[in-house]
Design an enzyme around this catalytic site. Structure first.
Site, PDB file in Angstrom:
ATOM      1  N   HIS A 260     -26.982 -61.351  33.405  1.00 60.74           N
ATOM      2  CA  HIS A 260     -26.846 -60.137  32.599  1.00 60.74           C
ATOM      3  C   HIS A 260     -26.755 -58.962  33.551  1.00 60.74           C
ATOM      4  O   HIS A 260     -27.621 -58.766  34.399  1.00 60.74           O
ATOM      5  CB  HIS A 260     -28.026 -59.954  31.649  1.00 60.74           C
ATOM      6  N   CYS A 261     -25.696 -58.167  33.422  1.00 61.35           N
ATOM      7  CA  CYS A 261     -25.450 -57.052  34.341  1.00 61.35           C
ATOM      8  C   CYS A 261     -25.744 -55.728  33.636  1.00 61.35           C
ATOM      9  O   CYS A 261     -25.072 -55.383  32.653  1.00 61.35           O
ATOM     10  CB  CYS A 261     -23.999 -57.081  34.829  1.00 61.35           C
ATOM     11  N   VAL A 262     -26.721 -54.987  34.147  1.00 61.04           N
ATOM     12  CA  VAL A 262     -27.067 -53.702  33.520  1.00 61.04           C
ATOM     13  C   VAL A 262     -25.956 -52.675  33.724  1.00 61.04           C
ATOM     14  O   VAL A 262     -25.830 -51.728  32.940  1.00 61.04           O
ATOM     15  CB  VAL A 262     -28.392 -53.152  34.089  1.00 61.04           C
TER      16      VAL A 262
END
Length: 281
Positions: free
Chosen positions: A123-125
Protein backbone atom coordinates in the site's frame (compact mmCIF):
# COMPACT_ATOMS: atom_id res chain seq x y z
CA UNK A 1 -10.60 5.92 -0.09
CA UNK A 2 -8.92 5.28 -3.45
CA UNK A 3 -8.81 8.40 -5.63
CA UNK A 4 -9.21 10.86 -2.74
CA UNK A 5 -6.82 13.80 -2.66
CA UNK A 6 -4.61 13.42 0.41
CA UNK A 7 -1.69 15.43 1.78
CA UNK A 8 0.98 13.10 0.29
CA UNK A 9 -0.65 13.44 -3.16
CA UNK A 10 -0.66 17.25 -2.80
CA UNK A 11 3.03 17.12 -1.83
CA UNK A 12 3.87 15.00 -4.89
CA UNK A 13 1.96 17.26 -7.30
CA UNK A 14 3.49 20.37 -5.72
CA UNK A 15 6.99 18.93 -6.07
CA UNK A 16 6.35 18.03 -9.72
CA UNK A 17 4.98 21.51 -10.45
CA UNK A 18 7.86 23.26 -8.69
CA UNK A 19 10.54 21.19 -10.42
CA UNK A 20 8.86 21.66 -13.80
CA UNK A 21 8.74 25.44 -13.41
CA UNK A 22 12.29 25.67 -12.02
CA UNK A 23 13.78 23.39 -14.65
CA UNK A 24 12.28 25.35 -17.55
CA UNK A 25 12.38 28.95 -16.35
CA UNK A 26 15.43 28.90 -14.08
CA UNK A 27 17.80 26.10 -15.11
CA UNK A 28 17.28 25.98 -18.88
CA UNK A 29 16.65 29.70 -19.27
CA UNK A 30 19.59 30.65 -17.07
CA UNK A 31 22.07 28.31 -18.74
CA UNK A 32 21.10 27.66 -22.36
CA UNK A 33 18.46 30.31 -22.91
CA UNK A 34 14.89 29.12 -23.20
CA UNK A 35 14.47 30.33 -26.79
CA UNK A 36 17.70 28.94 -28.19
CA UNK A 37 17.73 25.69 -30.17
CA UNK A 38 19.33 23.79 -27.27
CA UNK A 39 16.97 25.42 -24.78
CA UNK A 40 13.85 24.59 -26.78
CA UNK A 41 15.00 21.01 -27.34
CA UNK A 42 15.61 20.43 -23.63
CA UNK A 43 12.36 22.18 -22.72
CA UNK A 44 10.41 19.99 -25.16
CA UNK A 45 11.97 16.75 -23.87
CA UNK A 46 11.47 17.69 -20.24
CA UNK A 47 7.88 18.80 -20.85
CA UNK A 48 7.13 15.47 -22.53
CA UNK A 49 8.67 13.60 -19.59
CA UNK A 50 6.70 15.69 -17.11
CA UNK A 51 3.48 15.01 -19.01
CA UNK A 52 4.10 11.26 -18.90
CA UNK A 53 4.98 11.42 -15.20
CA UNK A 54 1.80 13.34 -14.32
CA UNK A 55 -0.36 11.07 -16.50
CA UNK A 56 1.01 7.82 -15.11
CA UNK A 57 0.85 9.18 -11.57
CA UNK A 58 -2.80 10.10 -12.03
CA UNK A 59 -3.62 6.64 -13.39
CA UNK A 60 -1.76 4.98 -10.50
CA UNK A 61 -3.81 7.05 -8.05
CA UNK A 62 -7.17 6.37 -9.69
CA UNK A 63 -6.83 2.84 -11.08
CA UNK A 64 -8.27 -0.02 -9.07
CA UNK A 65 -5.43 -2.42 -8.14
CA UNK A 66 -7.76 -5.38 -8.59
CA UNK A 67 -10.21 -6.97 -6.18
CA UNK A 68 -11.37 -10.55 -5.71
CA UNK A 69 -14.64 -11.28 -7.56
CA UNK A 70 -17.48 -12.24 -5.25
CA UNK A 71 -17.96 -15.43 -7.28
CA UNK A 72 -14.37 -16.64 -6.83
CA UNK A 73 -13.95 -20.10 -5.37
CA UNK A 74 -10.73 -22.16 -5.50
CA UNK A 75 -10.89 -25.43 -7.41
CA UNK A 76 -8.40 -27.83 -5.88
CA UNK A 77 -9.14 -30.38 -8.60
CA UNK A 78 -8.14 -28.01 -11.41
CA UNK A 79 -5.26 -29.78 -13.16
CA UNK A 80 -4.09 -26.53 -14.78
CA UNK A 81 -3.56 -24.85 -11.41
CA UNK A 82 -0.45 -26.56 -10.03
CA UNK A 83 -0.01 -24.37 -6.94
CA UNK A 84 -2.60 -23.79 -4.22
CA UNK A 85 -1.45 -21.38 -1.55
CA UNK A 86 -2.36 -22.51 1.95
CA UNK A 87 -2.25 -21.07 5.45
CA UNK A 88 1.03 -21.40 7.34
CA UNK A 89 -0.85 -22.92 10.26
CA UNK A 90 -3.25 -25.74 9.58
CA UNK A 91 -2.61 -26.05 5.85
CA UNK A 92 -6.12 -24.93 4.89
CA UNK A 93 -6.82 -22.90 1.76
CA UNK A 94 -6.24 -19.21 2.42
CA UNK A 95 -9.45 -17.54 3.53
CA UNK A 96 -9.97 -13.89 4.52
CA UNK A 97 -12.11 -13.64 7.63
CA UNK A 98 -12.58 -9.89 7.16
CA UNK A 99 -13.79 -10.14 3.56
CA UNK A 100 -15.46 -13.53 4.10
CA UNK A 101 -14.01 -15.01 0.92
CA UNK A 102 -11.21 -17.24 -0.28
CA UNK A 103 -7.99 -15.63 -1.44
CA UNK A 104 -6.63 -16.36 -4.93
CA UNK A 105 -2.87 -16.96 -5.17
CA UNK A 106 -0.71 -13.91 -4.35
CA UNK A 107 -3.70 -12.04 -2.92
CA UNK A 108 -3.45 -10.26 0.42
CA UNK A 109 -5.77 -8.21 2.59
CA UNK A 110 -4.94 -4.50 2.91
CA UNK A 111 -5.91 -3.17 6.33
CA UNK A 112 -5.89 0.40 4.99
CA UNK A 113 -8.08 -0.24 1.94
CA UNK A 114 -10.05 -2.82 3.96
CA UNK A 115 -10.20 -5.27 1.07
CA UNK A 116 -8.27 -8.12 -0.51
CA UNK A 117 -6.03 -7.02 -3.40
CA UNK A 118 -4.95 -9.27 -6.27
CA UNK A 119 -1.17 -9.79 -6.47
CA UNK A 120 -0.72 -7.15 -3.80
CA UNK A 121 2.73 -5.56 -3.69
CA UNK A 122 2.22 -2.89 -1.03
CA UNK A 123 0.00 0.00 0.00
CA UNK A 124 1.56 3.28 -1.13
CA UNK A 125 0.63 6.42 0.82
CA UNK A 126 2.02 8.59 -2.00
CA UNK A 127 -0.75 7.45 -4.33
CA UNK A 128 -3.32 6.72 -1.59
CA UNK A 129 -3.83 3.34 -3.20
CA UNK A 130 -2.64 -0.24 -3.14
CA UNK A 131 -0.18 -1.37 -5.77
CA UNK A 132 -1.57 -4.62 -7.12
CA UNK A 133 -2.23 -6.68 -10.23
CA UNK A 134 -4.13 -4.04 -12.21
CA UNK A 135 -1.92 -1.01 -11.50
CA UNK A 136 1.53 -2.47 -10.77
CA UNK A 137 2.80 -1.81 -14.28
CA UNK A 138 1.54 1.79 -14.35
CA UNK A 139 3.17 2.37 -10.96
CA UNK A 140 6.45 0.95 -12.28
CA UNK A 141 6.25 3.07 -15.45
CA UNK A 142 5.57 6.18 -13.33
CA UNK A 143 8.69 5.53 -11.23
CA UNK A 144 10.75 4.78 -14.37
CA UNK A 145 9.88 8.04 -16.12
CA UNK A 146 10.15 9.90 -12.82
CA UNK A 147 13.77 8.78 -12.52
CA UNK A 148 14.54 9.82 -16.11
CA UNK A 149 12.95 13.25 -15.56
CA UNK A 150 14.88 13.73 -12.30
CA UNK A 151 18.19 12.77 -13.94
CA UNK A 152 17.49 15.15 -16.82
CA UNK A 153 16.70 17.96 -14.38
CA UNK A 154 19.79 17.11 -12.30
CA UNK A 155 22.05 17.39 -15.36
CA UNK A 156 20.52 20.77 -16.15
CA UNK A 157 20.96 21.84 -12.52
CA UNK A 158 24.67 20.95 -12.50
CA UNK A 159 25.24 22.71 -15.82
CA UNK A 160 23.29 25.78 -14.75
CA UNK A 161 25.09 26.04 -11.40
CA UNK A 162 28.48 25.67 -13.09
CA UNK A 163 27.53 28.37 -15.60
CA UNK A 164 26.28 30.71 -12.86
CA UNK A 165 29.37 30.24 -10.71
CA UNK A 166 31.63 30.86 -13.71
CA UNK A 167 29.79 34.09 -14.52
CA UNK A 168 29.97 35.24 -10.89
CA UNK A 169 33.74 34.76 -10.90
CA UNK A 170 34.12 36.65 -14.17
CA UNK A 171 31.91 39.51 -13.03
CA UNK A 172 33.06 39.49 -9.36
CA UNK A 173 29.39 39.48 -8.40
CA UNK A 174 27.32 37.51 -5.89
CA UNK A 175 24.27 36.85 -8.05
CA UNK A 176 24.05 33.11 -7.35
CA UNK A 177 20.37 32.23 -7.59
CA UNK A 178 18.88 30.84 -4.36
CA UNK A 179 16.50 28.85 -6.56
CA UNK A 180 19.40 26.53 -7.35
CA UNK A 181 19.81 25.69 -3.68
CA UNK A 182 16.09 25.02 -3.18
CA UNK A 183 15.90 23.00 -6.39
CA UNK A 184 18.91 20.91 -5.39
CA UNK A 185 17.49 20.32 -1.90
CA UNK A 186 14.31 18.93 -3.47
CA UNK A 187 15.80 17.22 -6.51
CA UNK A 188 18.77 15.35 -5.01
CA UNK A 189 16.90 13.30 -2.35
CA UNK A 190 14.00 12.75 -4.75
CA UNK A 191 16.34 11.40 -7.43
CA UNK A 192 18.05 9.08 -4.95
CA UNK A 193 14.76 7.84 -3.49
CA UNK A 194 13.14 7.17 -6.88
CA UNK A 195 16.31 5.50 -8.22
CA UNK A 196 16.43 3.14 -5.24
CA UNK A 197 12.71 2.41 -5.64
CA UNK A 198 13.16 1.74 -9.37
CA UNK A 199 16.12 -0.57 -8.72
CA UNK A 200 14.11 -2.46 -6.12
CA UNK A 201 11.16 -3.04 -8.42
CA UNK A 202 13.41 -4.03 -11.33
CA UNK A 203 14.84 -6.69 -9.03
CA UNK A 204 11.35 -7.83 -8.02
CA UNK A 205 10.17 -8.01 -11.64
CA UNK A 206 13.20 -10.03 -12.70
CA UNK A 207 12.42 -12.49 -9.88
CA UNK A 208 8.63 -12.26 -10.47
CA UNK A 209 8.08 -11.39 -6.83
CA UNK A 210 6.05 -8.81 -4.96
CA UNK A 211 7.40 -6.93 -1.96
CA UNK A 212 5.27 -9.14 0.29
CA UNK A 213 6.52 -12.30 -1.42
CA UNK A 214 10.13 -11.17 -1.04
CA UNK A 215 9.78 -10.91 2.75
CA UNK A 216 7.81 -14.18 2.90
CA UNK A 217 10.52 -15.79 0.75
CA UNK A 218 13.26 -14.73 3.15
CA UNK A 219 11.45 -16.47 5.98
CA UNK A 220 10.73 -19.53 3.82
CA UNK A 221 14.39 -19.71 2.77
CA UNK A 222 15.55 -19.67 6.39
CA UNK A 223 13.10 -22.41 7.32
CA UNK A 224 14.11 -24.50 4.30
CA UNK A 225 17.80 -24.20 5.15
CA UNK A 226 17.17 -25.42 8.69
CA UNK A 227 15.80 -28.72 7.37
CA UNK A 228 18.31 -29.01 4.52
CA UNK A 229 15.98 -28.05 1.68
CA UNK A 230 16.38 -25.44 -1.07
CA UNK A 231 13.68 -22.80 -1.37
CA UNK A 232 12.49 -21.92 -4.86
CA UNK A 233 10.07 -19.09 -5.57
CA UNK A 234 7.17 -20.83 -7.35
CA UNK A 235 6.38 -17.91 -9.70
CA UNK A 236 9.93 -17.42 -11.02
CA UNK A 237 9.67 -18.41 -14.70
CA UNK A 238 13.04 -17.08 -15.86
CA UNK A 239 14.04 -13.50 -16.59
CA UNK A 240 12.29 -13.02 -19.94
CA UNK A 241 9.05 -14.74 -18.91
CA UNK A 242 9.06 -12.78 -15.67
CA UNK A 243 9.33 -9.53 -17.61
CA UNK A 244 6.55 -10.58 -19.96
CA UNK A 245 4.24 -11.55 -17.10
CA UNK A 246 4.42 -8.01 -15.68
CA UNK A 247 5.18 -5.71 -18.62
CA UNK A 248 3.38 -7.58 -21.40
CA UNK A 249 4.36 -9.73 -24.39
CA UNK A 250 5.28 -6.81 -26.69
CA UNK A 251 8.76 -5.58 -25.79
CA UNK A 252 8.11 -2.27 -27.58
CA UNK A 253 5.20 -1.57 -25.21
CA UNK A 254 6.96 -2.45 -21.96
CA UNK A 255 7.21 1.20 -20.97
CA UNK A 256 3.92 2.25 -22.51
CA UNK A 257 1.29 2.97 -19.84
CA UNK A 258 -1.72 2.08 -21.99
CA UNK A 259 -1.12 -1.62 -22.66
CA UNK A 260 -3.44 -4.39 -21.50
CA UNK A 261 -2.70 -6.11 -18.20
CA UNK A 262 -1.57 -9.74 -18.55
CA UNK A 263 -3.95 -12.25 -16.99
CA UNK A 264 -6.92 -11.95 -14.66
CA UNK A 265 -4.95 -11.91 -11.43
CA UNK A 266 -6.76 -15.03 -10.22
CA UNK A 267 -4.27 -17.54 -11.60
CA UNK A 268 -0.56 -17.30 -12.42
CA UNK A 269 1.87 -19.52 -14.25
CA UNK A 270 4.40 -21.19 -11.99
CA UNK A 271 7.83 -22.75 -12.35
CA UNK A 272 6.15 -26.14 -11.99
CA UNK A 273 4.23 -25.54 -15.23
CA UNK A 274 7.49 -25.48 -17.22
CA UNK A 275 9.25 -28.78 -18.06
CA UNK A 276 12.67 -29.06 -16.43
CA UNK A 277 14.30 -29.61 -19.83
CA UNK A 278 13.08 -26.22 -21.09
CA UNK A 279 13.28 -24.22 -17.87
CA UNK A 280 15.33 -21.04 -18.48
CA UNK A 281 18.47 -20.57 -16.41
Amino acid sequence: MRGYITLPIIIVLTAIGYLFYTTLFVLIDGWLGLWTAAGLANAAVFTALAAVVVTTYGIAVLKDPGGVPASFSPDIEDSENTVHEIKRKGGDLRYCQKCSQYKPPRTHHCRICKRCVLRMDHHCVWINNCVGHENYKIFFVFVFYGVIACIHSMVLLVGSVSFALHNDQDNNAGSFNVSYIICGAVLLPLTIALSVLLGWHIYLILQNKTTIEYHDGVRAMCLAEKVGNVYRHPYDLGIYENLVSVLGPNIFCWFCPMTKIVGSGLRFRTAYDIPLSTFPT
